[in-house]
Design a protein around this motif. Structure first.
Motif, PDB file in Angstrom:
ATOM      1  N   ALA A  16       0.870  -1.148  -0.110  1.00  0.00           N
ATOM      2  CA  ALA A  16       0.012   0.078   0.031  1.00  0.00           C
ATOM      3  C   ALA A  16       0.965   1.340  -0.057  1.00  0.00           C
ATOM      4  N   SER A  17       0.449   2.219  -0.726  1.00  0.00           N
ATOM      5  CA  SER A  17       1.319   3.480  -0.744  1.00  0.00           C
ATOM      6  C   SER A  17       0.324   4.693  -0.331  1.00  0.00           C
ATOM      7  N   LYS A  18       1.017   5.543   0.447  1.00  0.00           N
ATOM      8  CA  LYS A  18       0.526   6.904   0.814  1.00  0.00           C
ATOM      9  C   LYS A  18       0.089   7.736  -0.335  1.00  0.00           C
ATOM     10  N   SER A  19       0.956   7.718  -1.333  1.00  0.00           N
ATOM     11  CA  SER A  19       1.071   8.417  -2.524  1.00  0.00           C
ATOM     12  C   SER A  19      -0.006   7.900  -3.491  1.00  0.00           C
ATOM     13  N   THR A  20      -0.556   8.645  -4.606  1.00  0.00           N
ATOM     14  CA  THR A  20      -1.291   8.287  -5.476  1.00  0.00           C
ATOM     15  C   THR A  20      -0.497   8.281  -6.712  1.00  0.00           C
ATOM     16  N   TYR A  21      -0.832   7.673  -7.803  1.00  0.00           N
ATOM     17  CA  TYR A  21      -0.335   7.618  -8.952  1.00  0.00           C
ATOM     18  C   TYR A  21      -1.424   7.627 -10.112  1.00  0.00           C
ATOM     19  N   GLY A  22      -1.137   8.264 -11.182  1.00  0.00           N
ATOM     20  CA  GLY A  22      -2.096   8.140 -12.191  1.00  0.00           C
ATOM     21  C   GLY A  22      -1.651   7.479 -13.465  1.00  0.00           C
ATOM     22  N   ASP A  23      -1.088   7.799 -14.395  1.00  0.00           N
ATOM     23  CA  ASP A  23      -0.593   7.022 -15.695  1.00  0.00           C
ATOM     24  C   ASP A  23       0.741   6.779 -15.589  1.00  0.00           C
ATOM     25  N   GLY A  24       1.085   5.794 -16.251  1.00  0.00           N
ATOM     26  CA  GLY A  24       2.574   5.278 -16.164  1.00  0.00           C
ATOM     27  C   GLY A  24       2.520   3.808 -16.382  1.00  0.00           C
ATOM     28  N   PHE A  25       3.729   3.069 -16.077  1.00  0.00           N
ATOM     29  CA  PHE A  25       3.876   1.768 -16.369  1.00  0.00           C
ATOM     30  C   PHE A  25       4.227   1.106 -14.802  1.00  0.00           C
ATOM     31  N   PHE A  26       2.921   0.115 -14.742  1.00  0.00           N
ATOM     32  CA  PHE A  26       3.210  -0.728 -13.535  1.00  0.00           C
ATOM     33  C   PHE A  26       3.351  -2.230 -13.715  1.00  0.00           C
ATOM     34  N   GLY A  27       4.441  -2.586 -13.114  1.00  0.00           N
ATOM     35  CA  GLY A  27       4.563  -3.805 -13.263  1.00  0.00           C
ATOM     36  C   GLY A  27       5.398  -4.662 -12.236  1.00  0.00           C
ATOM     37  N   ALA A  28       5.469  -6.141 -12.143  1.00  0.00           N
ATOM     38  CA  ALA A  28       5.995  -6.997 -11.085  1.00  0.00           C
ATOM     39  C   ALA A  28       6.783  -8.163 -11.798  1.00  0.00           C
ATOM     40  N   ARG A  29       7.627  -8.566 -11.241  1.00  0.00           N
ATOM     41  CA  ARG A  29       8.227  -9.953 -11.456  1.00  0.00           C
ATOM     42  C   ARG A  29       7.516 -11.015 -10.364  1.00  0.00           C
ATOM     43  N   ILE A  30       6.814 -12.019 -11.012  1.00  0.00           N
ATOM     44  CA  ILE A  30       6.209 -12.834 -10.172  1.00  0.00           C
ATOM     45  C   ILE A  30       6.588 -14.528 -10.409  1.00  0.00           C
ATOM     46  N   LYS A  31       6.329 -15.358  -9.625  1.00  0.00           N
ATOM     47  CA  LYS A  31       6.579 -16.603  -9.704  1.00  0.00           C
ATOM     48  C   LYS A  31       5.334 -17.199  -9.368  1.00  0.00           C
ATOM     49  N   ILE A  32       4.422 -17.900  -9.932  1.00  0.00           N
ATOM     50  CA  ILE A  32       3.273 -18.412  -9.348  1.00  0.00           C
ATOM     51  C   ILE A  32       3.326 -19.798  -8.679  1.00  0.00           C
ATOM     52  N   ALA A  33       2.678 -20.088  -7.794  1.00  0.00           N
ATOM     53  CA  ALA A  33       2.627 -21.402  -7.151  1.00  0.00           C
ATOM     54  C   ALA A  33       1.899 -22.376  -7.973  1.00  0.00           C
ATOM     55  N   ASP A  34       2.503 -23.509  -7.826  1.00  0.00           N
ATOM     56  CA  ASP A  34       2.285 -24.823  -8.443  1.00  0.00           C
ATOM     57  C   ASP A  34       1.037 -25.704  -7.639  1.00  0.00           C
ATOM     58  N   ILE A  35       0.101 -24.495  -7.285  1.00  0.00           N
ATOM     59  CA  ILE A  35      -1.067 -25.105  -6.788  1.00  0.00           C
ATOM     60  C   ILE A  35      -2.363 -24.790  -7.453  1.00  0.00           C
ATOM     61  N   LYS A  36      -2.866 -25.770  -7.805  1.00  0.00           N
ATOM     62  CA  LYS A  36      -4.399 -25.578  -8.713  1.00  0.00           C
ATOM     63  C   LYS A  36      -5.033 -24.888  -7.692  1.00  0.00           C
TER      64      LYS A  36
END
Length: 124
Positions: A16-36
Motif C-alpha cells: 500500500a502506498s500513501k502516494s497516489t499515482y495516475g498514468d505510467g507503467f506498473f509492473g511486477a516480477r512474479i513466480k506463481i505457485a504450483d497449486i491448482k
C-alpha cells in the motif's frame, strides 16, 4: 508499506502506498505457485472505485486480465470486463514479468515484455 503473511505452504503480501499515482507503467516480477485453484494476483485500485487486474495467474498456464468497477455501497451496480490468455509453458517453472501501461485513454497489458491485450477507456 508491504505486509507479508505466512503460515501455509504459500506466502502472500500486499503493498500500500500513501502516494497516489495516475498514468505510467506498473509492473511486477512474479513466480506463481504450483497449486491448482490458487489465484496469484497483481492488481491496482483507484480512488474512483476501479480495480485493474494486471494479472490473475492460475497454475499451470492461465492468466486473466481485467477491469472492474466496484461502486460504493448502494450507489450502483458492479461492472467488469476481462480477457484470458493461456500459455504453452508452465508459469510456475520460473519468474515472469507482468505489467500494465496506463495512459489517459488506454490500458495495455503485457507479459514478459510483450503486449497481450489492450482496451480503450476513453473515446479519442
Amino acid at each position: 508499506m508491504i505486509r507479508a503473511m505466512r503460515g501455509w505452504n504459500w506466502n502472500c503480501a500486499d503493498a500500500a502506498s500513501k502516494s497516489t499515482y495516475g498514468d505510467g507503467f506498473f509492473g511486477a516480477r512474479i513466480k506463481i505457485a504450483d497449486i491448482k485453484g490458487l489465484n496469484n494476483a497483481v492488481w491496482l485500485t483507484t480512488a474512483d472505485n476501479f480495480e485493474i487486474d494486471i494479472a490473475e495467474a492460475r497454475y499451470p498456464s492461465y492468466v486473466h486480465l481485467g477491469l472492474q468497477y466496484w461502486p460504493p455501497a448502494n450507489a450502483g451496480q458492479h461492472a467488469g470486463m476481462g480477457w484470458g490468455a493461456t500459455f504453452k509453458e508452465n508459469l510456475a517453472a520460473g519468474f515472469h514479468d507482468v505489467g500494465l501501461l496506463r495512459t489517459p485513454a488506454d490500458l495495455v497489458y503485457e507479459i514478459d515484455g510483450a503486449p497481450i491485450a489492450a482496451v480503450r477507456t476513453l473515446a479519442p
